[in-house]
Scaffold this motif. Sequence first.
Motif, PDB file in Angstrom:
ATOM      1  N   GLN B 500       0.830  -1.208   0.000  1.00 46.02           N
ATOM      2  CA  GLN B 500       0.000   0.000   0.000  1.00 46.02           C
ATOM      3  C   GLN B 500       0.865   1.258   0.000  1.00 46.02           C
ATOM      4  O   GLN B 500       0.537   2.247  -0.645  1.00 46.02           O
ATOM      5  CB  GLN B 500      -0.912   0.000   1.232  1.00 46.02           C
ATOM      6  N   ARG B 504       0.923   4.222  -2.888  1.00 44.21           N
ATOM      7  CA  ARG B 504       0.669   5.631  -2.574  1.00 44.21           C
ATOM      8  C   ARG B 504       1.863   6.500  -2.945  1.00 44.21           C
ATOM      9  O   ARG B 504       1.711   7.629  -3.411  1.00 44.21           O
ATOM     10  CB  ARG B 504       0.282   5.784  -1.104  1.00 44.21           C
ATOM     11  N   ARG B 507       1.920   7.186  -6.667  1.00 43.62           N
ATOM     12  CA  ARG B 507       1.016   8.274  -7.037  1.00 43.62           C
ATOM     13  C   ARG B 507       1.675   9.627  -6.764  1.00 43.62           C
ATOM     14  O   ARG B 507       1.661  10.523  -7.610  1.00 43.62           O
ATOM     15  CB  ARG B 507      -0.297   8.149  -6.256  1.00 43.62           C
ATOM     16  N   GLU B 511       2.802  12.591  -9.449  1.00 46.80           N
ATOM     17  CA  GLU B 511       2.267  13.946  -9.305  1.00 46.80           C
ATOM     18  C   GLU B 511       3.410  14.946  -9.209  1.00 46.80           C
ATOM     19  O   GLU B 511       3.372  16.003  -9.830  1.00 46.80           O
ATOM     20  CB  GLU B 511       1.342  14.034  -8.079  1.00 46.80           C
ATOM     21  N   SER B 512       4.455  14.593  -8.457  1.00 51.65           N
ATOM     22  CA  SER B 512       5.577  15.529  -8.346  1.00 51.65           C
ATOM     23  C   SER B 512       6.290  15.648  -9.686  1.00 51.65           C
ATOM     24  O   SER B 512       6.941  16.639  -9.960  1.00 51.65           O
ATOM     25  CB  SER B 512       6.531  15.113  -7.229  1.00 51.65           C
ATOM     26  N   GLY B 514       4.697  15.947 -12.374  1.00 51.23           N
ATOM     27  CA  GLY B 514       3.871  16.827 -13.202  1.00 51.23           C
ATOM     28  C   GLY B 514       2.665  16.176 -13.845  1.00 51.23           C
ATOM     29  O   GLY B 514       2.016  16.770 -14.702  1.00 51.23           O
ATOM     30  N   LEU B 515       2.339  14.948 -13.459  1.00 50.49           N
ATOM     31  CA  LEU B 515       1.196  14.259 -14.065  1.00 50.49           C
ATOM     32  C   LEU B 515      -0.024  14.336 -13.140  1.00 50.49           C
ATOM     33  O   LEU B 515       0.093  14.138 -11.944  1.00 50.49           O
ATOM     34  CB  LEU B 515       1.538  12.782 -14.326  1.00 50.49           C
ATOM     35  N   ASP B 516      -1.186  14.636 -13.724  1.00 52.76           N
ATOM     36  CA  ASP B 516      -2.430  14.638 -12.948  1.00 52.76           C
ATOM     37  C   ASP B 516      -2.941  13.216 -12.821  1.00 52.76           C
ATOM     38  O   ASP B 516      -2.835  12.421 -13.763  1.00 52.76           O
ATOM     39  CB  ASP B 516      -3.505  15.462 -13.664  1.00 52.76           C
ATOM     40  N   GLN B 517      -3.548  12.927 -11.681  1.00 50.73           N
ATOM     41  CA  GLN B 517      -4.096  11.584 -11.509  1.00 50.73           C
ATOM     42  C   GLN B 517      -5.457  11.472 -12.185  1.00 50.73           C
ATOM     43  O   GLN B 517      -6.350  12.289 -11.944  1.00 50.73           O
ATOM     44  CB  GLN B 517      -4.251  11.241 -10.023  1.00 50.73           C
ATOM     45  N   ALA B 518      -5.606  10.452 -12.997  1.00 54.59           N
ATOM     46  CA  ALA B 518      -6.898  10.156 -13.611  1.00 54.59           C
ATOM     47  C   ALA B 518      -7.458   8.902 -12.952  1.00 54.59           C
ATOM     48  O   ALA B 518      -6.702   8.052 -12.487  1.00 54.59           O
ATOM     49  CB  ALA B 518      -6.725   9.921 -15.104  1.00 54.59           C
ATOM     50  N   ILE B 519      -8.785   8.827 -12.884  1.00 54.30           N
ATOM     51  CA  ILE B 519      -9.434   7.565 -12.524  1.00 54.30           C
ATOM     52  C   ILE B 519     -10.408   7.266 -13.658  1.00 54.30           C
ATOM     53  O   ILE B 519     -11.366   8.001 -13.860  1.00 54.30           O
ATOM     54  CB  ILE B 519     -10.180   7.651 -11.184  1.00 54.30           C
ATOM     55  N   LEU B 578      -1.395  12.769 -17.914  1.00 58.67           N
ATOM     56  CA  LEU B 578      -2.194  12.047 -16.936  1.00 58.67           C
ATOM     57  C   LEU B 578      -1.500  10.749 -16.547  1.00 58.67           C
ATOM     58  O   LEU B 578      -0.761  10.172 -17.346  1.00 58.67           O
ATOM     59  CB  LEU B 578      -3.556  11.676 -17.530  1.00 58.67           C
ATOM     60  N   GLU B 580      -2.520   6.983 -14.293  1.00 58.97           N
ATOM     61  CA  GLU B 580      -3.542   6.256 -13.549  1.00 58.97           C
ATOM     62  C   GLU B 580      -2.888   5.097 -12.846  1.00 58.97           C
ATOM     63  O   GLU B 580      -1.994   4.435 -13.380  1.00 58.97           O
ATOM     64  CB  GLU B 580      -4.650   5.748 -14.484  1.00 58.97           C
ATOM     65  N   GLY B 582      -4.055   1.600 -10.926  1.00 49.58           N
ATOM     66  CA  GLY B 582      -5.239   0.783 -10.689  1.00 49.58           C
ATOM     67  C   GLY B 582      -5.011  -0.642 -11.129  1.00 49.58           C
ATOM     68  O   GLY B 582      -3.902  -1.030 -11.499  1.00 49.58           O
TER      69      GLY B 582
END
Lengths: 348, 803
Positions: B500, B504, B507, B511-512, B514-519, B578, B580, B582
């Motif tokens: 886990q 995390r 993710r 993000e650091s 420069g990518l946005d998280q998509a779901i 982006l 993801e 999952g």
Amino acid sequence: MNLQNKLTDLKRQALSEIEQTETPDKINEIRVHLLGKKGPITEILRGMRELPKEQRPEVGSFANKVRDELTNAIDEQKEKIETLLTAKRLENEAIDVTLPGVPVKTGTPHIIMQVIDQIEKLFLGMGYQVVDGPEVEEDHYNFEMMNLPKDHPARDMQDTFYITDQILMRTQTSPVQARTMEKHDFSQGPLRMISPGKVYRRDTDDATHSHQFHQVEGLVIDKHITMADLKGTLAKIAQTIFGEEREIRLRPSYFPFTEPSVEVDVSCFKCGGKGCQVCKQTGWIEVLGAGMVHPNVLKMAGIDPEVYGGFAFGLGPDRFAMLKYGVDDIREFYLNDVRFLEQFSQKG
Amino acid sequence: MKVSTKWLQDYVDLKIDPAQLAEKIERTAVEVDEEYRLADGLKKIVVGYVQSKKPHPDSDHLNICQVDVGQEKSLQIICGAPNLEADRKVIVALPGSRIADNVKIKRSKMRGEVSEGMICSLQEIGFAESVVPKEFANGIYFLPNNAQPGDSVYSYLGMDEAIIDLDVTPNRADMLSMRGTATELAAIYDKPVHFSHPQVTETAAEKTSDLLQVTADSTLAPTYLIRIIKNVTLKASPLWLQKRLWNAGVRPINNVVDVTNYILLDYGQPLHSFDYDQIAGKHLNVRLAHDGETLQTLDEQERQLRPGKDIVIADQQGAAALAGTMGGLRTAVSDQTTTIALEAAVFDATRIRQTARRHKLHSEASTRFERGINQKTVAEALDAAAMLIAELGDGQLTKGILKAALAEPQDVTVKISLDKINQVLGTNLSVASVKDIFQRLGFQVTVAATDFTVVIPPSRWDISIPADLIEEVARIYGYDNLPATLPTSVLTPGHYTYQQRVIRQTRQLLESAGLDQAISYGLTNNKKAQRFMMEPSAVTELSFPMSSDRTTARMNLISGLLDDVAYNVARKVENVALYEEGRVFYRQADQVRPREVEHVAGALTGEFTPSTWHEPSNGIDFFTTKGIVEFLLKSLGISQACFVRGDSHEEMHPGRTADIYLGEQFIGFVGEVHPAVCQEYRIKRTYVFELDLQQIIEAPKQAELYHPISKYPAITRDVALAVDQTIENAAIINCFYDHGGKYLRSVQLFDVYQGKKMAANKKSLAYKLTYQAQDATLADEQVNQDFERVLGRLEAEFGAVVR
């Protein structure tokens, strides 16, 4: 003119010259000229040889004094000039500080994940474990172990994506609880867990329905767990997500896996309970369902309901995010429009 | 269930503000959807008496009416209703009034004639279309003749009654009736209930059993009762009954149908009425449908019954009704009906549920059969209904009740201790207060010390175990009165598992970067599910998908991200980065449940950082994307990942894709999406990566250890090498490290050149080599020796020529 007078004259002239100097080069020139080996002071001092011996110390000391004064004056002037020059240079280097800064490129966590993270942190802090489980689940764990036998009204086919008769897309994250209860060794301590994750329902997507959404379900099983403990825990969730001043109220409800079962309302975070559009003038917003674990659920997991009991709750991060941020269409969460995602970049 | 507080008042004396009552119900019993009066929002709507009507001279359908509204002067109102009659009492919206949907009525002129208000239909004053009696559906409504002109119409129509709309949970089917709701409220407020009970008078000469025979399989219908009412005249019900129905959301139809609906609401007992004369062979039998049996139901649909599954009421000709869900057309009550055979029954809940579901016949009746019926009042409800039909239709009951089956209602006994109650609730209740709660609920209680033996009447069939009793105590005591505490006991530290934590961190790292998280959606179509796959797998498909877009569990994340990229690009958002994280679902053909593997993927297109006044834009290419992957892997402790050209992905650019290996293990790929795929999504060049996060989690990690920093100066050498274009940088770098000597610290590529200054098929690669010793200052000679040697090696191995 005696030597003292000569020195005094020299001093007066030199000081005025120093004072008028404006460049570092000029001041250096003056220093070399005045205080150097060929300079006037040295020359005057050379004339001391012609003086009677007894006068020499007096004149010598006077000459040294003059030299010190001039040295100081030169140093001072030099500093003054440098300060001025620096000020001038800095003035020339001035920029328009209102021009925008260079943007720092960072990504934004998905708003639903932010809500889940907050909830996870709260529960980790209270000694819960975070447990994951399969999204493609067995009917047995998704329904039967949750006290939803085959002919139960809450199991109508249209709600569930079946893959085979026995395999389905989980409709809730409670099967993770069933799996965990089965395995838990109570001699190692009580069971405290939350299970976050994706769930699926056989629904047509529209502004308020989505065939995919998220759930966080929580479960505590121990020897002396009370409904008051549930109430206190639920208040913590509401306060963590919706603000410290929030209150909760419990209303009777029905879930096959808990008895008693309650719906949980949180006092409206928009109006504080006075009544507004968000809470439809009631002052309360329904946010989650909960209850005391049904004895059948415990029995099926091999736990003796006479000895152990506990509570369970389930909440929807999608709904939480919609409420908290005023999102009016659940589909926004899964379309991943960058303009949507990047609205929620604030930390802390 | 829409509950009229006025109707409730017949059964329990509650002088409580309806809003407060609603709140109390919500906090103690079941959810309340709404509390309202039909008159809410209406203003100045009164009884009018149409004194006269004459045709409007300039219209073929309008009438000019003189209407007495209890004022000195009558009003002239223009009315276009086709059913308008003079000498009748009507609903008048006066000038300045408000009707439904907040519409304001003003004095106006219609084709030159003054109209001082409006004569209204029921819909115009807020009645739902579904409750308006058919005869008034297309016109105005006529009030009773004794209505007083000028009076407000609300009380005549029951519109001033407060209605509380209950959303009854499946376990509280007892509250799907007025009597059940009254019982519940009596318990909450500690008041007595007073129910009226029917006094049966059988005035017809015949014995019911001489007219009809009934038989039933008691496993299908534990209770099945029939009464017969003769000489019934079908007509409209009296207004009091109509008001009760429409306030409950039910359309008044005729006296027989209305009575069955009324009793359904009152007792929660569904009833069915047959036209006695249409029953073939004068025998009704409750049985399962036969092979090939069909039934034309009341809605005129010919239904194929499910043999051995659907319960039917059959006469000599076959199925006459689908039990608990819908009657048959052949035996339905019609205008010609004079003799009614009235049925009250309890059917097997599971079968009714399945029948309702399969035939899409969910109704007020089927809902009650599914959730349970108060076994104690089946006969009483039948008596009450028969008497009321006789009264309203001027008919007579025949002598006796037919009983094909009659289950004896059973009380249920549950034992519980005070300790158990207080332990579960966290309360400190006394024996007396718990006993009081049980008694208020109508349960018989005997107490021995602190142990309760509670006898529950059949009206609360939802209660059967101690936990059910605890719930009763909790809600009547009040959830608001429960204390709020946190669980206390052995404290176990809460922490993420290693897996886990890595998920995390992955993710956060992306993000650091420069990518946005998509779901995205876990379900996609068959084609998209099977693209960009990292191992062969069978598909996991839904057996009854809802749409063709969501049929299959995904086996890659990139497809979803490309959907997202396409969505953005179509909306003129051209810079997209982006990622993801999952699950993907891989399945061996013989597995029933797929293996769920954590993956992480990214998709980038457009500019990574757009140009500003300060800096030019930074486009996205293979190397930006690879840089992100390298950053991620390195941050996760994977330092040995190896990138090799991967030209075997159908959906990827064959010359711009790298497969990523960890030793022998394939852990993912990075590269440019194949132009054909981009075209399909209508997107420009897009770069993607997908990694098997599970393998990364499981891979051995290098321990981080301190390396002393040399105090001695480093020496550098720059060299540009001309090599064939096919020679890969990685091979040269490896050669440098393998043969560069013991002082070589690092090799850095700082320039790549192909062009005019180079021979065809050649490229120039320039490297900076850094040499340093840990314990001494290096001499130039030492470095030169190593440097020359490695250059020789490169020449021998790759034909590399120093430029």
